[in-house]
Design an enzyme around this catalytic site. Structure first.
Site, PDB file in Angstrom:
ATOM      1  N   HIS A 170      60.631  77.702  26.971  1.00  0.00           N
ATOM      2  CA  HIS A 170      59.531  77.764  27.821  1.00  0.00           C
ATOM      3  C   HIS A 170      59.955  77.456  29.259  1.00  0.00           C
ATOM      4  O   HIS A 170      60.437  76.188  29.507  1.00  0.00           O
ATOM      5  CB  HIS A 170      58.394  76.633  27.474  1.00  0.00           C
ATOM      6  CG  HIS A 170      57.811  77.016  26.168  1.00  0.00           C
ATOM      7  ND1 HIS A 170      57.532  75.849  25.254  1.00  0.00           N
ATOM      8  CD2 HIS A 170      57.562  78.110  25.561  1.00  0.00           C
ATOM      9  CE1 HIS A 170      56.965  76.585  24.278  1.00  0.00           C
ATOM     10  NE2 HIS A 170      56.966  77.711  24.348  1.00  0.00           N
ATOM     11  N   GLU A 173      59.877  74.158  31.689  1.00  0.00           N
ATOM     12  CA  GLU A 173      60.334  73.034  30.985  1.00  0.00           C
ATOM     13  C   GLU A 173      61.553  72.587  31.431  1.00  0.00           C
ATOM     14  O   GLU A 173      62.536  72.624  30.587  1.00  0.00           O
ATOM     15  CB  GLU A 173      60.114  72.815  29.662  1.00  0.00           C
ATOM     16  CG  GLU A 173      58.481  72.953  29.078  1.00  0.00           C
ATOM     17  CD  GLU A 173      58.297  73.514  27.595  1.00  0.00           C
ATOM     18  OE1 GLU A 173      59.213  73.151  26.798  1.00  0.00           O
ATOM     19  OE2 GLU A 173      56.952  73.767  27.423  1.00  0.00           O
ATOM     20  N   HIS A 263      62.615  70.452  24.733  1.00  0.00           N
ATOM     21  CA  HIS A 263      61.258  71.089  25.309  1.00  0.00           C
ATOM     22  C   HIS A 263      61.040  69.891  26.476  1.00  0.00           C
ATOM     23  O   HIS A 263      61.330  68.740  26.346  1.00  0.00           O
ATOM     24  CB  HIS A 263      60.084  71.142  24.399  1.00  0.00           C
ATOM     25  CG  HIS A 263      60.479  72.617  23.752  1.00  0.00           C
ATOM     26  ND1 HIS A 263      59.659  73.888  23.953  1.00  0.00           N
ATOM     27  CD2 HIS A 263      61.265  72.849  22.642  1.00  0.00           C
ATOM     28  CE1 HIS A 263      60.113  74.718  23.286  1.00  0.00           C
ATOM     29  NE2 HIS A 263      61.109  74.211  22.410  1.00  0.00           N
ATOM     30  N   GLU A 339      60.820  66.413  22.805  1.00  0.00           N
ATOM     31  CA  GLU A 339      59.862  66.751  23.731  1.00  0.00           C
ATOM     32  C   GLU A 339      60.023  65.495  25.047  1.00  0.00           C
ATOM     33  O   GLU A 339      60.314  64.363  24.533  1.00  0.00           O
ATOM     34  CB  GLU A 339      58.463  66.669  23.525  1.00  0.00           C
ATOM     35  CG  GLU A 339      58.096  67.641  22.384  1.00  0.00           C
ATOM     36  CD  GLU A 339      57.693  69.023  23.196  1.00  0.00           C
ATOM     37  OE1 GLU A 339      57.658  69.217  24.440  1.00  0.00           O
ATOM     38  OE2 GLU A 339      57.328  70.028  22.703  1.00  0.00           O
TER      39      GLU A 339
END
Length: 379
Positions: A170, A173, A263, A339
């Site tokens: 993504h 990010e 991410h 994350e």
């Protein structure tokens, strides 16, 4: 006063600039119009003046919870990034900027430019153990580059583990590539004992940017044709997701003993792991490895925690189009998604910086300690 986003990873549309106390802007959606949240633009004005910028379509963004307690980032020199007073109300994100120089860059998170990506590749290739491999082209004809560290093909390396790390599926990010930068420089530092020991035990295959097209285009989540790469792993194609297609082909060639997919999360103000517990073949062996990895990462970095995160999938209910799940199942290996927050780490808040490139890079270094803790037990 002037605003532009006509540069690498830029994203903003101008609605109205007539009033410096009510500058009206809009975020441009990714191709396909399904996702948007990333913004990145330059404000030019008078030193000492205050400017109030209103992003009028923030209430239609992909992750509305991402605006709660969120503060935009800004920089004068594009090196040091700090937070600006930001509020969200009635569908409008308001950013207040008082200029100390004529030009200020304002973004959703500190950008990681395509030029810096090229600099990173050029810098690490000078290490004797590093090979840059061209995996294929993206849809915009950019290179998809693999950083290969270690021999990997010689008889002396036959017992080494094969560790894969990917970032920026993504593109918005950006903290993911900041982490990989810190990890790479630490891993290749001859004075870093953790890195030296890991290189004796493992070959590394690192893709610092899985989505260079989306990165340059200023996308939040998708590639040049609007494909979410992290939903393509079960059946990638050269037409929609060549980035995943090429990486999977290389993974099948090398094998995977550990996978680390990096991410950022828009909503949760914490650093956490999402694992492969819902895959059909998840086992006690993988559970033990995951627990060990998590426990050591918690010791290596006080920024990491395991209390808050995504809901764990029930057995055999995992979405197999997601990278971590597909890789774990296909290679029967430890696979985790890491994350990081766009906001701040609520466990260790920093009012000026929030979560930052520097903290991301330090977490990359800490990740090596967690990898070392499990590397001998990966097979």
């Amino acid at each position: 006063m002037h605003i532009t986003a006509n540069f690498d990873a830029g994203n903003i549309d101008i609605i109205n600039l007539d009033d410096k106390n009510d500058i009206q802007l809009a975020i441009r959606p990714d191709v396909g119009e399904e996702f948007f949240q990333w913004f990145n633009f330059r404000l030019s004005g008078q030193i000492g003046e205050q400017y109030v910028l209103n992003i009028m379509n923030a209430g239609e963004a992909s992750y509305l919870e991402g605006w709660e307690n969120y503060q935009a980032v800004a920089s004068y020199d594009r090196q040091h990034w700090f937070r600006l007073p930001t509020s969200y109300k009635e569908g409008k994100l308001t950013i207040v900027a008082e200029l100390e120089c004529e030009n200020m860059q304002i973004a959703y998170f500190a950008p990681y430019s395509y030029e810096r990506h090229q600099d990173l590749l050029a810098a690490v290739q000078t290490h004797p153990l590093v090979t840059l491999e061209h995996l294929g082209e993206t849809l915009d004809k950019r290179d998809l580059t693999l950083v290969k560290i270690g021999g990997g093909d010689s008889n002396s390396d036959v017992n080494k583990r094969n560790i894969w790390i990917t970032a920026r599926q993504h593109p918005g990010e950006t903290m993911a590539e900041w982490l990989v930068e810190g990890l790479l420089y630490s891993l290749l530092d001859s004075d870093n004992a953790t890195g030296k020991q890991l290189l004796d035990k493992a070959n590394f295959y690192i893709v610092p940017n899985m989505n260079p097209d989306g990165s340059v285009r200023g996308h939040l989540r998708t590639n040049a044709v609007g494909t979410n790469l992290n939903r393509e792993w079960e059946s990638p194609s050269l037409e929609k997701s060549p980035e995943v297609f090429h990486v999977i082909n290389k993974m099948k060639e090398t094998g995977v003993d550990l996978f680390y997919d990096v991410h950022g999360d828009e909503a949760l103000p914490y650093v956490f792991l999402a694992g492969s517990q819902g895959t059909p073949s998840y086992s006690d062996r993988l559970a033990h490895l995951r627990d060990r990895f998590s426990d050591v990462l918690k010791l290596a970095s006080a920024d990491f925690q395991s209390e808050v995160g995504y809901e764990i999938d029930a057995p055999s209910t995992a979405n197999m189009t997601v990278a971590t799940n597909w890789v774990a199942e296909h290679f029967d290996c430890l696979a985790n998604t890491l994350e990081m927050p766009f906001k701040d780490n609520d466990n260790l808040p920093d009012e000026e910086m929030g979560w930052s490139p520097e903290r991301s890079a330090k977490l990359g270094e800490a990740s090596l300690v967690a990898i070392l803790a499990v590397v001998d037990d990966l097979r």
